[in-house]
Design an enzyme around this catalytic site. Structure first.
Site, PDB file in Angstrom:
ATOM      1  N   GLU A   1      22.523 -20.712  -2.537  1.00  0.00           N
ATOM      2  CA  GLU A   1      21.685 -21.052  -1.395  1.00  0.00           C
ATOM      3  C   GLU A   1      20.262 -20.571  -1.598  1.00  0.00           C
ATOM      4  OE1 GLU A   1      23.791 -21.126   2.423  1.00  0.00           O
ATOM      5  OE2 GLU A   1      22.269 -19.695   3.069  1.00  0.00           O
TER       6      GLU A   1
ATOM      7  N   HIS B   1      26.997 -16.901  -3.842  1.00  0.00           N
ATOM      8  CA  HIS B   1      28.308 -16.348  -3.520  1.00  0.00           C
ATOM      9  C   HIS B   1      29.327 -17.001  -4.440  1.00  0.00           C
ATOM     10  CE1 HIS B   1      31.531 -14.686  -1.055  1.00  0.00           C
ATOM     11  NE2 HIS B   1      32.183 -15.728  -1.530  1.00  0.00           N
TER      12      HIS B   1
ATOM     13  N   ASN C   1      36.348  -8.413  -2.421  1.00  0.00           N
ATOM     14  CA  ASN C   1      37.808  -8.616  -2.530  1.00  0.00           C
ATOM     15  C   ASN C   1      38.366  -7.888  -3.762  1.00  0.00           C
ATOM     16  OD1 ASN C   1      37.478 -10.227  -0.323  1.00  0.00           O
ATOM     17  ND2 ASN C   1      37.628 -12.153  -1.424  1.00  0.00           N
TER      18      ASN C   1
ATOM     19  N   MET D   1      26.200 -21.966   5.619  1.00  0.00           N
ATOM     20  CA  MET D   1      25.111 -22.793   5.085  1.00  0.00           C
ATOM     21  C   MET D   1      24.182 -23.305   6.189  1.00  0.00           C
ATOM     22  SD  MET D   1      27.181 -26.219   4.142  1.00  0.00           S
ATOM     23  CE  MET D   1      28.924 -25.917   4.382  1.00  0.00           C
TER      24      MET D   1
ATOM     25  N   HIS E   1      31.787  -8.511   4.095  1.00  0.00           N
ATOM     26  CA  HIS E   1      31.121  -9.347   3.099  1.00  0.00           C
ATOM     27  C   HIS E   1      31.121 -10.772   3.636  1.00  0.00           C
ATOM     28  CE1 HIS E   1      29.736 -11.062  -0.546  1.00  0.00           C
ATOM     29  NE2 HIS E   1      30.775 -11.861  -0.621  1.00  0.00           N
ATOM     30  N   GLY E   2      30.350 -10.992   4.684  1.00  0.00           N
ATOM     31  CA  GLY E   2      30.272 -12.328   5.240  1.00  0.00           C
ATOM     32  C   GLY E   2      30.689 -12.343   6.698  1.00  0.00           C
TER      33      GLY E   2
HETATM   34  N1  LIG Z   1      24.945 -18.273   3.330  1.00  0.00           N
HETATM   35  C1  LIG Z   1      26.143 -18.861   3.192  1.00  0.00           C
HETATM   36  N2  LIG Z   1      27.259 -18.165   3.506  1.00  0.00           N
HETATM   37  C2  LIG Z   1      28.450 -18.772   3.362  1.00  0.00           C
HETATM   38  C3  LIG Z   1      28.580 -20.084   2.921  1.00  0.00           C
HETATM   39  N3  LIG Z   1      29.912 -20.406   2.886  1.00  0.00           N
HETATM   40  C4  LIG Z   1      30.574 -19.305   3.299  1.00  0.00           C
HETATM   41  N4  LIG Z   1      29.701 -18.316   3.584  1.00  0.00           N
HETATM   42  C5  LIG Z   1      29.979 -16.940   4.004  1.00  0.00           C
HETATM   43  O1  LIG Z   1      30.452 -16.214   2.871  1.00  0.00           O
HETATM   44  C6  LIG Z   1      31.452 -15.311   3.320  1.00  0.00           C
HETATM   45  C7  LIG Z   1      32.341 -14.854   2.213  1.00  0.00           C
HETATM   46  O2  LIG Z   1      33.175 -15.910   1.765  1.00  0.00           O
HETATM   47  P1  LIG Z   1      34.675 -15.620   1.219  1.00  0.00           P
HETATM   48  O3  LIG Z   1      35.225 -16.957   0.837  1.00  0.00           O
HETATM   49  O4  LIG Z   1      34.542 -14.691   0.064  1.00  0.00           O
HETATM   50  O5  LIG Z   1      35.434 -15.005   2.342  1.00  0.00           O
HETATM   51  C8  LIG Z   1      32.156 -16.056   4.436  1.00  0.00           C
HETATM   52  O6  LIG Z   1      32.792 -15.160   5.322  1.00  0.00           O
HETATM   53  C9  LIG Z   1      31.029 -16.793   5.100  1.00  0.00           C
HETATM   54  O7  LIG Z   1      30.524 -16.038   6.174  1.00  0.00           O
HETATM   55  C10 LIG Z   1      27.385 -20.810   2.598  1.00  0.00           C
HETATM   56  O8  LIG Z   1      27.399 -21.979   2.182  1.00  0.00           O
HETATM   57  N5  LIG Z   1      26.203 -20.166   2.757  1.00  0.00           N
HETATM   58 MN   LIG Z   2      34.352 -15.046  -1.903  1.00  0.00          MN
END
Ligand SMILES: Nc1nc2c(ncn2[C@@H]2O[C@H](COP(=O)(O)O)[C@@H](O)[C@H]2O)c(=O)[nH]1
Ligand SMILES: [Mn+2]
Length: 301
Positions: free
Chosen positions: A34, A62, A152, A203, A224-225
């Protein structure tokens, strides 16, 4: 922005080693590349230490092991479930299957998990190099790494438990390490600031850079997200990839998916509100806000 190598694990031997199917990344792995811009800086000093400032263009990548880690977990949960009786262990849920870290199944699991983590790191290196080349070619601009961080994973670490230093196997699912300022595991240029904690949102919404804090009761971990509210299956029922692309592009975000299905699975509404998640993370004393980034364009793999 992508991820810089962490110092290697220091030791083996010690406590319990649990492989959990709950602890596995989704087999349909999230990969995003991104281009973002920083729309708000909360802590200018720490942001400066990370090389960040308002209005800056960044790349957040990511990528994990593309399903290998998930398979490792599935396989080793099965093995540990069959081996647990040898160690007189019983657990309330098969997903908590575990054996001691220094048992043969424990060592096998840690080795396989580390291989998957290394593979994930190699993937990020390749994507980072592709980003560098694209930026030089298209804009004559270089990219400097802020941080490369694994997620993870299970790591052997020493933590204080009830006043006693103990070697623990810390599993972080949907979570990552968040080391505080002064931690000896930090690279020297980050010792004063603390560890960058990268919190991708979606995204279509914001993402955050945070920083580790002292006194983190979660063994120096943070999210982490944003984390999912809809399963991939449910997202596919609710969202059409083509329409999502049109919606994002209408709001000024360029989208390059590898498939419509993959795009729909990762729709912004399939995830929690990352602004709330970041605020809760700070409120819980896990990490502190440094900068907020918003998407300009996304490539989904
Ligand atoms: N900035 C963006 N963040 C994204 C996108 N798709 C997912 N995510 C975030 O990443 C975390 C971690 O992913 P995981 O598969 O390891 O759990 C996820 O919780 C989302 O919040 C993206 O396209 N752009
Ligand atoms: Mn992941």
């Amino acid at each position: 922005m992508s991820w810089k190598a962490l110092p290697p694990d220091r030791s083996a031997a010690g406590p319990w080693n649990a492989a959990s199917t709950r602890s596995a990344a989704s087999a349909a792995a999230t990969t995003s590349f991104e281009v973002q811009t920083i729309d708000h800086v909360y802590d200018p000093d720490v942001a400066a230490a990370f090389g960040l400032h308002t209005g800056q263009v960044c790349v957040m990548i990511h990528c994990g092991s593309r399903g290998l880690g998930h398979q490792v977990c599935t396989d080793h949960v099965r093995t540990m479930e069959q081996a647990m009786h040898r160690y007189r262990i019983s657990v309330p849920d098969r997903q908590l299957a575990c054996t001691p870290v220094d048992s043969p199944p424990g060592r096998d699991y840690l080795g396989a998990m580390a291989a998957a983590a290394n593979y994930a790191r190699a993937n990020r290196q390749l994507l980072s190099e592709a980003a560098r080349r694209a930026f030089v070619t298209a804009a004559g601009a270089g990219l400097e790494l802020v941080y490369d961080i694994s997620h993870n994973t299970a790591k052997l670490e020493t933590h204080e438990v009830d006043g006693v230093e103990r070697l623990l196997c810390v599993h972080r699912k949907g979570a990552t390490r968040a080391l505080p300022p002064g931690d000896p595991s930090l690279p020297t240029d980050l010792t004063d600031a603390g560890q960058p904690v990268l919190v991708p949102g979606t995204m279509g919404t914001a993402s955050y850079v945070m920083v580790g804090l002292p006194g983190n009761d979660a063994f120096h971990s943070a999210c982490h997200g944003a984390g999912r509210v809809w399963s991939r299956h449910h997202a596919l029922k609710m969202v059409r990839g083509e329409r999502l692309r049109d919606r994002l592009e209408a709001s000024g975000i360029a989208v390059r998916p590898s498939s419509w299905r993959g795009l729909a699975e990762e729709a912004p509404e399939a995830y929690k509100d990352v602004d709330a998640v970041a605020a809760v993370t700070e409120g819980a004393g896990l990490a502190r806000l440094v900068a907020r980034l918003v998407p300009l364009g996304v490539v989904k793999g």
